[in-house]
Design a protein around this motif. Structure first.
Motif, mmCIF file in Angstrom:
data_model
loop_
_atom_site.group_PDB
_atom_site.id
_atom_site.type_symbol
_atom_site.label_atom_id
_atom_site.label_comp_id
_atom_site.label_asym_id
_atom_site.label_seq_id
_atom_site.Cartn_x
_atom_site.Cartn_y
_atom_site.Cartn_z
ATOM 1 N N UNK A 222 11.901 8.999 0.364
ATOM 2 C CA UNK A 222 11.194 7.944 0.205
ATOM 3 C C UNK A 222 11.263 7.374 -0.984
ATOM 4 N N UNK A 223 11.436 5.887 -1.132
ATOM 5 C CA UNK A 223 11.436 5.392 -2.416
ATOM 6 C C UNK A 223 10.671 4.343 -2.522
ATOM 7 N N UNK A 224 10.442 3.770 -3.735
ATOM 8 C CA UNK A 224 9.919 2.370 -4.005
ATOM 9 C C UNK A 224 11.089 1.495 -4.794
ATOM 10 N N UNK A 225 10.832 0.410 -4.422
ATOM 11 C CA UNK A 225 11.742 -0.697 -4.970
ATOM 12 C C UNK A 225 10.984 -1.887 -5.275
ATOM 13 N N UNK A 226 11.336 -2.746 -6.222
ATOM 14 C CA UNK A 226 10.480 -4.047 -6.477
ATOM 15 C C UNK A 226 11.619 -5.166 -6.708
ATOM 16 N N UNK A 227 10.970 -6.209 -6.268
ATOM 17 C CA UNK A 227 11.737 -7.488 -6.674
ATOM 18 C C UNK A 227 10.809 -8.572 -7.454
ATOM 19 N N UNK A 228 11.293 -9.097 -8.441
ATOM 20 C CA UNK A 228 10.634 -10.136 -9.134
ATOM 21 C C UNK A 228 11.333 -11.365 -8.766
ATOM 22 N N UNK A 229 10.516 -12.607 -8.938
ATOM 23 C CA UNK A 229 11.111 -13.864 -8.627
ATOM 24 C C UNK A 229 12.542 -13.857 -9.520
ATOM 25 N N UNK A 230 13.254 -14.544 -8.549
ATOM 26 C CA UNK A 230 14.756 -14.952 -9.083
ATOM 27 C C UNK A 230 15.568 -13.737 -9.715
ATOM 28 N N UNK A 231 14.942 -12.431 -9.376
ATOM 29 C CA UNK A 231 15.743 -11.317 -10.087
ATOM 30 C C UNK A 231 16.299 -10.449 -8.631
ATOM 31 N N UNK A 232 17.230 -9.618 -9.056
ATOM 32 C CA UNK A 232 17.732 -8.922 -7.842
ATOM 33 C C UNK A 232 16.622 -7.555 -7.541
ATOM 34 N N UNK A 233 16.774 -7.136 -6.587
ATOM 35 C CA UNK A 233 15.752 -5.805 -6.133
ATOM 36 C C UNK A 233 16.161 -4.539 -6.938
ATOM 37 N N UNK A 234 15.382 -4.049 -7.660
ATOM 38 C CA UNK A 234 15.503 -2.896 -8.390
ATOM 39 C C UNK A 234 15.076 -1.534 -7.944
ATOM 40 N N UNK A 235 15.652 -0.848 -8.020
ATOM 41 C CA UNK A 235 15.421 0.450 -7.356
ATOM 42 C C UNK A 235 14.210 1.216 -8.527
ATOM 43 N N UNK A 236 13.071 1.526 -8.065
ATOM 44 C CA UNK A 236 12.363 2.144 -9.012
ATOM 45 C C UNK A 236 12.058 3.658 -9.129
ATOM 46 N N UNK A 237 12.002 4.201 -7.950
ATOM 47 C CA UNK A 237 11.860 5.842 -7.830
ATOM 48 C C UNK A 237 11.993 6.403 -6.572
ATOM 49 N N UNK A 238 12.163 7.643 -6.276
ATOM 50 C CA UNK A 238 12.153 8.105 -4.939
ATOM 51 C C UNK A 238 11.660 9.643 -5.250
ATOM 52 N N UNK A 239 11.328 10.142 -3.972
ATOM 53 C CA UNK A 239 11.016 11.443 -3.665
ATOM 54 C C UNK A 239 11.258 12.122 -2.453
ATOM 55 N N UNK A 240 11.563 13.377 -2.595
ATOM 56 C CA UNK A 240 12.060 14.155 -1.478
ATOM 57 C C UNK A 240 10.742 14.615 -0.525
ATOM 58 N N UNK A 241 11.382 15.062 0.485
ATOM 59 C CA UNK A 241 10.152 15.505 1.412
ATOM 60 C C UNK A 241 9.364 16.589 0.685
ATOM 61 N N UNK B 126 0.546 -0.933 -17.412
ATOM 62 C CA UNK B 126 1.287 -1.910 -16.654
ATOM 63 C C UNK B 126 1.793 -3.029 -17.734
ATOM 64 N N UNK B 127 2.984 -3.554 -17.455
ATOM 65 C CA UNK B 127 3.325 -4.690 -18.612
ATOM 66 C C UNK B 127 3.568 -5.794 -17.520
ATOM 67 N N UNK B 128 3.586 -7.054 -18.284
ATOM 68 C CA UNK B 128 3.943 -8.352 -17.356
ATOM 69 C C UNK B 128 5.296 -8.055 -16.573
ATOM 70 N N UNK B 129 6.066 -7.471 -17.334
ATOM 71 C CA UNK B 129 7.549 -7.524 -16.647
ATOM 72 C C UNK B 129 7.519 -6.387 -15.306
ATOM 73 N N UNK B 130 6.462 -5.743 -15.114
ATOM 74 C CA UNK B 130 6.348 -5.063 -13.992
ATOM 75 C C UNK B 130 5.836 -5.711 -12.585
ATOM 76 N N UNK B 131 5.600 -7.207 -12.700
ATOM 77 C CA UNK B 131 5.035 -8.178 -12.080
ATOM 78 C C UNK B 131 6.218 -8.291 -10.943
ATOM 79 N N UNK B 132 5.992 -8.139 -9.655
ATOM 80 C CA UNK B 132 7.027 -8.027 -8.639
ATOM 81 C C UNK B 132 6.224 -7.762 -7.146
ATOM 82 N N UNK B 133 7.078 -7.935 -6.158
ATOM 83 C CA UNK B 133 6.938 -7.492 -4.822
ATOM 84 C C UNK B 133 7.207 -6.030 -4.711
ATOM 85 N N UNK B 134 6.580 -4.989 -4.529
ATOM 86 C CA UNK B 134 6.701 -3.714 -4.413
ATOM 87 C C UNK B 134 7.070 -3.156 -3.053
ATOM 88 N N UNK B 135 8.094 -2.607 -2.610
ATOM 89 C CA UNK B 135 8.453 -2.363 -1.529
ATOM 90 C C UNK B 135 8.811 -0.685 -1.331
#
Length: 119
Positions: free
Chosen positions: A34-53, A86-95
Motif C-alpha cells: 500500500x502506498x501514498x501518492x500526492x498531486x498538487x495543482x498543475x503538477x504530476x502525481x508524485x509517489x510519496x511512500x509505500x509499505x509492505x503487509x 509540513x511545508x507549503x510545498x506539501x500542499x496536494x491531494x493525497x491518495x
C-alpha cells in the motif's frame, strides 16, 4: 475488490503535523503493498511512500524523508501517513493505493484527501 477511503486531511500551518488514514474494505490487504501518492495543482502525481503487509516501508520520496512516516495496523486494515514539519510545498491531494505484491501497478485507489499547508 478493494475499497480504500482516505481521511485526516485538512488545513495546517507550516511546521505542523497531520496524520492521514487509509481504511480498506472488501478484503484484507494481506500480501498487498500500500502506498501514498500526492498531486498538487498543475503538477504530476508524485509517489510519496509505500509499505509492505508486514509493515516494512519500502520507499520514501526524497522530498519527505525524515518528515513523513508510513505505518499500518493490519487488525484495522488501515494504513497511516504521519506527516510532520509540513511545508507549503506539501500542499496536494493525497491518495492511497494498493496492489498485490507481485503486481507492478497500483490498481485500487482511494478518492483522495486534501492537505493544505499555509505559510
Amino acid at each position: 475488490q478493494v475499497q480504500l477511503v482516505e481521511s485526516g486531511g485538512g488545513l495546517v500551518q507550516a511546521g505542523g503535523s497531520l496524520r492521514l488514514s487509509c481504511a480498506a474494505s472488501g478484503r484484507t490487504l494481506e500480501n498487498y503493498i500500500t502506498g501514498w501518492f500526492r498531486q498538487a495543482p498543475g503538477k504530476e502525481r508524485e509517489f510519496v511512500t509505500a509499505i509492505t503487509w508486514s509493515g516494512t516501508p519500502i520507499y520514501y520520496a526524497d522530498s519527505v524523508k525524515g518528515r513523513f512516516t508510513i505505518s499500518r495496523d493490519n487488525v484495522k486494515n488501515t494504513v497511516y501517513l504521519q506527516m510532520n514539519s509540513l511545508k507549503p510545498e506539501d500542499t496536494a491531494v493525497y491518495y492511497c493505493a494498493t496492489r498485490y505484491r507481485s503486481n507492478s501497478e497500483y490498481n485500487y485507489w482511494g478518492q483522495g484527501t486534501q492537505v493544505t499547508v499555509s505559510s
